[in-house]
Write a protein that holds these residues in place. Sequence first.
Motif, PDB file in Angstrom:
ATOM      1  N   ASP A 173      95.429  54.828 135.592  1.00  0.00           N
ATOM      2  CA  ASP A 173      96.740  55.398 135.864  1.00  0.00           C
ATOM      3  C   ASP A 173      96.570  56.831 136.360  1.00  0.00           C
ATOM      4  OD1 ASP A 173      99.769  54.515 135.038  1.00  0.00           O
ATOM      5  OD2 ASP A 173      99.543  56.692 134.990  1.00  0.00           O
ATOM      6  N   LEU A 174      97.613  57.343 137.025  1.00  0.00           N
ATOM      7  CA  LEU A 174      97.585  58.723 137.513  1.00  0.00           C
ATOM      8  C   LEU A 174      97.815  59.733 136.396  1.00  0.00           C
ATOM      9  CD1 LEU A 174      99.536  58.270 140.872  1.00  0.00           C
ATOM     10  CD2 LEU A 174      97.094  58.725 140.595  1.00  0.00           C
ATOM     11  N   MET A 175      98.306  59.282 135.243  1.00  0.00           N
ATOM     12  CA  MET A 175      98.436  60.189 134.092  1.00  0.00           C
ATOM     13  C   MET A 175      97.062  60.717 133.694  1.00  0.00           C
ATOM     14  SD  MET A 175     101.065  58.105 131.588  1.00  0.00           S
ATOM     15  CE  MET A 175     100.139  56.567 131.658  1.00  0.00           C
ATOM     16  N   ASP A 176      97.037  61.921 133.125  1.00  0.00           N
ATOM     17  CA  ASP A 176      95.752  62.442 132.662  1.00  0.00           C
ATOM     18  C   ASP A 176      95.253  61.601 131.486  1.00  0.00           C
ATOM     19  OD1 ASP A 176      96.333  63.921 129.942  1.00  0.00           O
ATOM     20  OD2 ASP A 176      97.934  64.542 131.309  1.00  0.00           O
ATOM     21  N   GLU A 177      93.975  61.664 131.234  1.00  0.00           N
ATOM     22  CA  GLU A 177      93.342  60.774 130.258  1.00  0.00           C
ATOM     23  C   GLU A 177      93.897  60.966 128.854  1.00  0.00           C
ATOM     24  OE1 GLU A 177      89.123  60.899 130.485  1.00  0.00           O
ATOM     25  OE2 GLU A 177      89.044  60.116 132.538  1.00  0.00           O
TER      26      GLU A 177
END
Length: 389
Positions: A341-345
């Motif tokens: 996903d483009l969300m941070d880890e």
Amino acid sequence: MTKLSSSKIFQEIVKETSYKNKDYSKLISLTNMTFFLGAGFSKSWDLKYPTGQELFSLDRDDITDDFLEFLLSIGYTDLSNIQFKEFKEIAYQISMQKKYPSLRRRYIDEYNLEIIENEISSIITKRFNKLVPINYIENASYKLKLEQNPTRNQKKIVSFFNWLESHTTGDTDQIPEGLRINFITTNYDFLVESILDETLGEDDTHLIYAYRGFTPKTTNKVKTPTTIHRHWLVQNLIKLNGGFEIFGSNDQGFVVDYTKKTARDLDRNAPTLILPNREQDYTGKYFQTIFPKAVRTLQESKILVIVGYSIPEEDALIRLLLRQFAEENVDGTEKVIFFIDLMDEQTQIKKLESIFPYHKRARNRYNIIPFEGTFIDWINEILSINNNA
């Protein structure tokens, strides 16, 4: 010790669970891998594929006369357009009036509610086709075709699934072994089926091998290729929200039909679509049929790959479904979750910990592997590793 990347871990797991280069005299345990796909997966194929915000925000031209009359009856007067939030409220009002007859307005009954629901599903199907044409089957073939001139990224996605397919069981003794790939998707489109047909080659079709959680009465207007699947051959393909090819039939079952429909056909009998709702309504027969199959698929899977699905708070039942992958802390110790996903880890981990809270308490015992980036970024790394191996 160098920390392995998500793509490297995935590549090693595939190699470990594959039937390839193993001692064929010994049984190679079956390993189920399930891809859980949201709208972002289709976006990775083509940016024209709509998000929910895009698909369910209606223009005035989308609103038909019957739908207009219903909107006026429930108090909507500004009908220049309907935004996504308003659409969910309208779908909520329909579902509540279906569920609780005493709440129905003076001139609303179960039959005109069915008509309105069919009308809305027809509108959404037509709207999707305006945004990105659906790749219907237009002849007697069972095979779905992808774009004639695929982009570089589309070729890479096909190459990735071709590589995975090459590691699934090649056994002929009718015992399921090695890696098996399953799909659970929230999308209506035909993209997964089309990719599967591409990986199977010219003379084969996913319809023989993909169990959809229900058995259709007919497929493409003729007898379904198989009514009972063989465990050593089958994979699961479950569409949680219905699909543009799934239609209710007069005798209470469902049919699958990938052939192109006219606007009149859709108005008469629209596909089975579970529409977004302020309080998501999963009480219909279709979802009640496929939901237990989705649960079992997740419970039997050892590897879960979440792509393009952001695990929103409002999807309470879907979150509970994902929990079935590792219902209790002991269930998660031998399982692996990849989240692309483009969300941070860190945000990805928090999202997953909200579903699997025991991971937070004993993080080093569970295998959650985030990847910050697009699905294309992730498979690029995997294909690069494969090419250099």
